[in-house]
Design a protein around this motif. Sequence first.
Motif, mmCIF file in Angstrom:
data_model
loop_
_atom_site.group_PDB
_atom_site.id
_atom_site.type_symbol
_atom_site.label_atom_id
_atom_site.label_comp_id
_atom_site.label_asym_id
_atom_site.label_seq_id
_atom_site.Cartn_x
_atom_site.Cartn_y
_atom_site.Cartn_z
ATOM 1 N N ARG A 201 0.827 -1.201 0.000
ATOM 2 C CA ARG A 201 0.000 0.000 0.000
ATOM 3 C C ARG A 201 0.866 1.257 0.000
ATOM 4 O O ARG A 201 0.588 2.218 -0.733
ATOM 5 N N SER A 202 1.898 1.249 0.803
ATOM 6 C CA SER A 202 2.760 2.433 0.874
ATOM 7 C C SER A 202 3.504 2.668 -0.436
ATOM 8 O O SER A 202 3.786 3.817 -0.799
ATOM 9 N N GLU A 203 3.800 1.592 -1.152
ATOM 10 C CA GLU A 203 4.529 1.702 -2.413
ATOM 11 C C GLU A 203 3.608 1.716 -3.628
ATOM 12 O O GLU A 203 4.090 1.810 -4.759
ATOM 13 N N ARG A 204 2.296 1.592 -3.382
ATOM 14 C CA ARG A 204 1.304 1.520 -4.464
ATOM 15 C C ARG A 204 1.645 0.375 -5.425
ATOM 16 O O ARG A 204 1.536 0.487 -6.640
ATOM 17 N N THR A 205 2.013 -0.758 -4.840
ATOM 18 C CA THR A 205 2.378 -1.937 -5.622
ATOM 19 C C THR A 205 1.214 -2.915 -5.663
ATOM 20 O O THR A 205 0.756 -3.380 -4.617
ATOM 21 N N PRO A 206 0.691 -3.269 -6.835
ATOM 22 C CA PRO A 206 -0.396 -4.243 -6.902
ATOM 23 C C PRO A 206 0.055 -5.636 -6.492
ATOM 24 O O PRO A 206 1.213 -6.024 -6.732
ATOM 25 N N LEU A 207 -0.848 -6.378 -5.873
ATOM 26 C CA LEU A 207 -0.560 -7.735 -5.420
ATOM 27 C C LEU A 207 -1.495 -8.724 -6.111
ATOM 28 O O LEU A 207 -2.705 -8.480 -6.230
ATOM 29 N N ALA A 208 -0.949 -9.843 -6.542
ATOM 30 C CA ALA A 208 -1.732 -10.930 -7.125
ATOM 31 C C ALA A 208 -1.819 -12.047 -6.092
ATOM 32 O O ALA A 208 -0.840 -12.739 -5.830
ATOM 33 N N ILE A 209 -3.008 -12.211 -5.495
ATOM 34 C CA ILE A 209 -3.198 -13.188 -4.425
ATOM 35 C C ILE A 209 -3.173 -14.597 -5.013
ATOM 36 O O ILE A 209 -3.852 -14.884 -5.996
ATOM 37 N N GLN A 210 -2.402 -15.481 -4.381
ATOM 38 C CA GLN A 210 -2.255 -16.836 -4.888
ATOM 39 C C GLN A 210 -2.360 -17.862 -3.769
ATOM 40 O O GLN A 210 -1.915 -17.620 -2.656
ATOM 41 N N GLY A 211 -2.972 -18.998 -4.107
ATOM 42 C CA GLY A 211 -2.947 -20.151 -3.238
ATOM 43 C C GLY A 211 -2.317 -21.288 -4.021
ATOM 44 O O GLY A 211 -1.130 -21.286 -4.302
ATOM 45 N N GLY A 212 -3.141 -22.251 -4.432
ATOM 46 C CA GLY A 212 -2.634 -23.332 -5.263
ATOM 47 C C GLY A 212 -2.583 -22.994 -6.732
ATOM 48 O O GLY A 212 -2.090 -23.777 -7.542
ATOM 49 N N ASN A 213 -3.132 -21.838 -7.105
ATOM 50 C CA ASN A 213 -3.140 -21.368 -8.500
ATOM 51 C C ASN A 213 -3.929 -22.274 -9.436
ATOM 52 O O ASN A 213 -3.727 -22.233 -10.650
ATOM 53 N N THR A 214 -4.825 -23.085 -8.910
ATOM 54 C CA THR A 214 -5.616 -23.972 -9.770
ATOM 55 C C THR A 214 -6.722 -23.225 -10.502
ATOM 56 O O THR A 214 -7.295 -23.752 -11.453
ATOM 57 N N LYS A 215 -7.038 -22.016 -10.069
ATOM 58 C CA LYS A 215 -8.082 -21.224 -10.713
ATOM 59 C C LYS A 215 -7.541 -19.923 -11.287
ATOM 60 O O LYS A 215 -8.288 -18.972 -11.503
#
Length: 364
Positions: A19-33
């Motif tokens: 948030r402080s760096e305005r960096t987008p995050l891609a949330i991942q678990g097992g990546n099956t979807k």
Amino acid sequence: MTTPDPALRALIDRILQARSERTPLAIQGGNTKAFYGEAVQGEPLDVRPLAGISSYEPSELVLTARAGTPLAEVEAALAECGQCLPFEPPRFGEGGTLGGMVAAGLSGPARPSVGSIRDHVLGLSLVNGKGELLSFGGQVMKNVAGYDVSRLMVGALGVLGVICEVSLKVLPAAPAQQTVRFELAQADALKAVNTWAGQPLPLQASAWWDGMLVLRLAGAGAAVDAALTRLGGEVIEPALAASFWQGLRDHADEFFVGAARAVQAGATLWRLSVPATAPPLGLSGEMLIEWGGAQRWLCTSTPAPAVRAAAAAVGGHATMFRSLNKAPGVFSALPAPLERIHRELKRAFDPDGILNPGRFYPWL
């Protein structure tokens, strides 16, 4: 905010830094979807360190587990006690997680008879885009008063927050099951399954493809036997039936294998959500129908506007489920009032737009 949990603390710190760096995050678990929805450009945020079953009370039919817990681990624990996730969440590969199951919000063949994932979520905790740990709902159905925010997260694809822990209502596995099939044209199959759905029959799931309607009956043994006598049809051997329903649930059966090949050749696999009583849609391509007619899978090269127009004409909508070309948009455009609600929710939960930006729409 302080927390004794190192994995949770690390996740919160990563979100605060992003948030402080305005960096987008891609949330991942097992990546099956990962294929589902629009592509997300961002640094990976792995939730798998948040793993483990927190509590399980078989007598209360409630299980609580952390979001990174493998779905296979949850289902194995339930099976030991003769229980299950009744909505049969699809497993598109090994390594799928509980959090991904909730975030995707996809249900399997039994959804018409038992409800969706949303109907079984009792409560959850999440970290929003401001790095705040929030909890909603609880571990009993009567715990909810007012708007149930926990269920809002089902199918939200992580754009509102990172799911940390989930409490689910589970159910005993059906004591008896039988599968029968009938040779029927599409229109006749739709009419038959909707007629039977309005009768006192233990009809748990249905599927039609290529001239064959398949029904799964589940419940008390006497009820299943009585339904078999009443409906007739060809009874399918249990092992073969189990393989069929598992393949349908996990998109590993003949229709979806063929669709995967067609997608690689340029076709699109669409998920059409329409009223169960809607007639055949008259679209070219291969179609498989589930949920008594309410969910229709279409593999076709028909242009997106024509597919969406056909679904809208019967009061439904079309989602681009798998495609190499997502330019037409994965999800149907929202009416202005709904778009405004979505924008306000995103602004409230993730004001800087760092969590899975664009997974639904370019602005969400």
